[in-house]
Design a protein around this motif. Structure first.
Motif, PDB file in Angstrom:
ATOM      1  N   LEU A 113      88.642  44.795 -28.175  1.00  0.00           N
ATOM      2  CA  LEU A 113      88.341  43.390 -27.871  1.00  0.00           C
ATOM      3  C   LEU A 113      88.592  43.069 -26.401  1.00  0.00           C
ATOM      4  CD1 LEU A 113      89.748  41.475 -31.000  1.00  0.00           C
ATOM      5  CD2 LEU A 113      87.339  41.822 -30.394  1.00  0.00           C
ATOM      6  N   TRP A 114      89.609  43.710 -25.817  1.00  0.00           N
ATOM      7  CA  TRP A 114      89.841  43.517 -24.381  1.00  0.00           C
ATOM      8  C   TRP A 114      90.128  44.844 -23.708  1.00  0.00           C
ATOM      9  CZ3 TRP A 114      94.776  39.852 -24.623  1.00  0.00           C
ATOM     10  CH2 TRP A 114      95.917  40.595 -24.821  1.00  0.00           C
ATOM     11  N   CYS A 115      90.009  44.848 -22.408  1.00  0.00           N
ATOM     12  CA  CYS A 115      90.123  46.068 -21.603  1.00  0.00           C
ATOM     13  C   CYS A 115      91.537  46.633 -21.634  1.00  0.00           C
ATOM     14  CB  CYS A 115      89.705  45.713 -20.172  1.00  0.00           C
ATOM     15  SG  CYS A 115      89.698  47.128 -19.077  1.00  0.00           S
ATOM     16  N   ALA A 156      95.730  39.323 -13.122  1.00  0.00           N
ATOM     17  CA  ALA A 156      94.392  39.911 -13.076  1.00  0.00           C
ATOM     18  C   ALA A 156      94.450  41.418 -13.261  1.00  0.00           C
ATOM     19  CB  ALA A 156      93.709  39.579 -11.756  1.00  0.00           C
ATOM     20  N   ASN A 157      93.365  41.970 -13.746  1.00  0.00           N
ATOM     21  CA  ASN A 157      93.212  43.424 -13.857  1.00  0.00           C
ATOM     22  C   ASN A 157      93.114  44.002 -12.443  1.00  0.00           C
ATOM     23  OD1 ASN A 157      91.674  46.006 -13.958  1.00  0.00           O
ATOM     24  ND2 ASN A 157      91.752  45.619 -16.166  1.00  0.00           N
ATOM     25  N   ARG A 204      89.344  40.991 -11.933  1.00  0.00           N
ATOM     26  CA  ARG A 204      89.086  39.750 -12.688  1.00  0.00           C
ATOM     27  C   ARG A 204      90.304  39.460 -13.563  1.00  0.00           C
ATOM     28  NH1 ARG A 204      84.767  38.956 -16.291  1.00  0.00           N
ATOM     29  NH2 ARG A 204      83.220  39.776 -14.839  1.00  0.00           N
ATOM     30  N   PRO A 205      90.524  38.176 -13.868  1.00  0.00           N
ATOM     31  CA  PRO A 205      91.705  37.854 -14.683  1.00  0.00           C
ATOM     32  C   PRO A 205      91.682  38.619 -16.008  1.00  0.00           C
ATOM     33  CG  PRO A 205      90.618  35.848 -13.888  1.00  0.00           C
ATOM     34  CD  PRO A 205      89.722  36.991 -13.535  1.00  0.00           C
TER      35      PRO A 205
END
Lengths: 303, 303
Positions: free
Chosen positions: B45-47, B125-126, B131-132
């Motif tokens: 779902l997320w990185c 952020a990443n 990006r956040p």
């Protein structure tokens, strides 16, 4: 106000209904994510006398099993249960009996257990009230569940009984999804079978019985938030009710007082809590909880 | 069909999208109570690259704490982390480091931990993607979540990460209530304080890490039903995906394959699973799971 009074038709006018209506009105101030309402089950949502419904279910299956395997009835736990002898029952004790009865279902897959519960609940009746168990849910409490849900509350059932037993009927009786039933959980064994993973019931309790302080810990573990509303009827609900009561903002702790021998039963809410405490009705009065007297506050008891 | 195709705009035409659309169409045959969809979180779902978001959070707090208490940085776990030295990190190992970092929050009440996670997620952020973190959720997967929810599915996040970490943002990012987040749970200590019960975080894992076969057991324990849809990206999701795949009736197991170095990352889904197994993409092909190649199947990756 007129509209809201019409919303709880089985509640008689009085302090309990007034306090509930005031909480429902104030609940708009509660952030949506904090709108969690936790209901005890036995004696709060459905009848627990003369015996717990789950105990009736277990006894039903014990009697069936003993017919084909009479030796099973000779263990201390089962012979005490089958004799109905009060002294023998007390000597063995309910926890040991409950675990022995639970063991009757060890080895079953989760889905099969659910089917057995549903078959039982479709047919069996309360021996004292002469009505099906499924109709011994409390109509005033179902009305309250509906009102809370209308206002965006997540409704959870937090029971000392078996999690999977209650889950089998929670959606049908209360509109509550299985993930919102917090109870005493029996562990599963995992096996990687030919057709994919298989989970089978064991006779081991996972963690601790869901009672007293453990109701609070289990709510946090499974539901991840603190209730602002809680309802219960025994000492085993004390910590959960206090937890809801002491939440920030509007909150309500509701105690059901079984004082109606004519329409239901009359008994004190001592429960099975391990910790001896002051009578739960005394706690309620001391802390200012809302007390629902069945005799005084409920115009109707059952659907 | 045209309408349904419009429903997954970030999915390119192809086998993955076709199989998903076919499942969505067939889902009307699934009894409503069985409509449960379980999504792994990190990498699904997320990185999760270059580092788990939760690890970033823990490192952020470690760095803050070391500024006021430099001695803290000298433990083997923390000095390995702070040095970034690969050999030292490998020697101590991620599980030990994760538990040491988790211990930084022991003693906090549940609500306070939630605030810390939200503060971090609002700002951080990443480091590779610029990006956040909150915008490193996968747009095609969010579209799929929406489509499943439209068809009456309960959506659950089943993560190897910390349950309470993910719960702090699951409603905002995914529309998922905390009771539908199944993860690795840190135990709470219960105390009966003056103002009611108090739960404080400990540094102990409750039960087992939520990975591999334990994802299956934990889903049954917490959610009480078997998913007919599951999505994951590593070997730690193998049993959960197989469990969904082998359910009766229509089902779908979806594997996200990270093969897009340009827009995201390229790495095999070996995960942290304790059991060494065949590569998860091989399992997927052998069992006929749906494989979503980021490079091939996703027109857009992020929101």
């Amino acid at each position: 106000m007129t509209e809201e009074r019409a919303a709880l038709p089985s509640w008689r006018p009085g302090q309990a209904r007034d306090e509930i209506l005031a909480f429902l009105e104030a609940s708009g101030q509660i952030p949506p994510e904090d709108r969690l309402a936790c209901f005890d089950n036995d004696g709060t949502l459905w009848c627990e006398r003369p015996r717990y419904i789950q105990l009736e279910f277990l006894l039903h299956h014990l009697q069936q099993r003993v017919q084909t395997d009479p030796a099973l009835g000779t263990t201390p736990e089962f012979s005490a249960v089958l004799s109905g002898d009060a002294a023998a029952l007390e000597q063995v004790g309910l926890p040991r009996i409950a675990m022995a009865l639970t063991g009757l279902f060890a080895g079953l897959p989760a889905d099969r257990f659910k089917v057995l519960v549903r078959e039982f609940m479709a047919a069996a009746a309360n021996p004292a009230l002469g009505r099906p168990h499924r109709s011994t849910v409390y109509r005033p409490m179902l009305e309250l569940v509906d009102e809370l849900r209308l206002r965006g509350f997540a409704i959870a059932v937090v029971t000392g009984g078996g999690t999977e037993f209650v889950r089998a009927v929670s959606q049908e009786l209360y509109g509550v999804d299985p993930e919102r039933v917090v109870g005493t959980l029996i562990e599963y064994d995992f096996a990687d079978g030919e057709g994919g993973p298989v989970l089978t019931r064991t006779n081991r309790v996972s963690g601790t019985l869901n009672d007293g302080p453990d109701k609070v810990s289990h709510i946090q573990a499974q539901l991840g938030r603190r209730p602002v509303f809680a309802a219960g009827n025994t000492s085993g609900d004390r910590e959960m009710l206090t937890w809801a009561e002491t939440a920030d903002g509007p909150s309500l702790a509701l105690l059901v007082d079984h004082d109606d021998e004519e329409r239901e039963f009359s008994y004190p809410g001592t429960g099975e809590s391990a910790t001896p405490t002051e009578p739960i009705t005394d706690v309620a009065h001391r802390r200012g909880w809302t007390v629902a007297s069945i005799a005084r506050d409920w115009a109707e008891v059952f659907p």
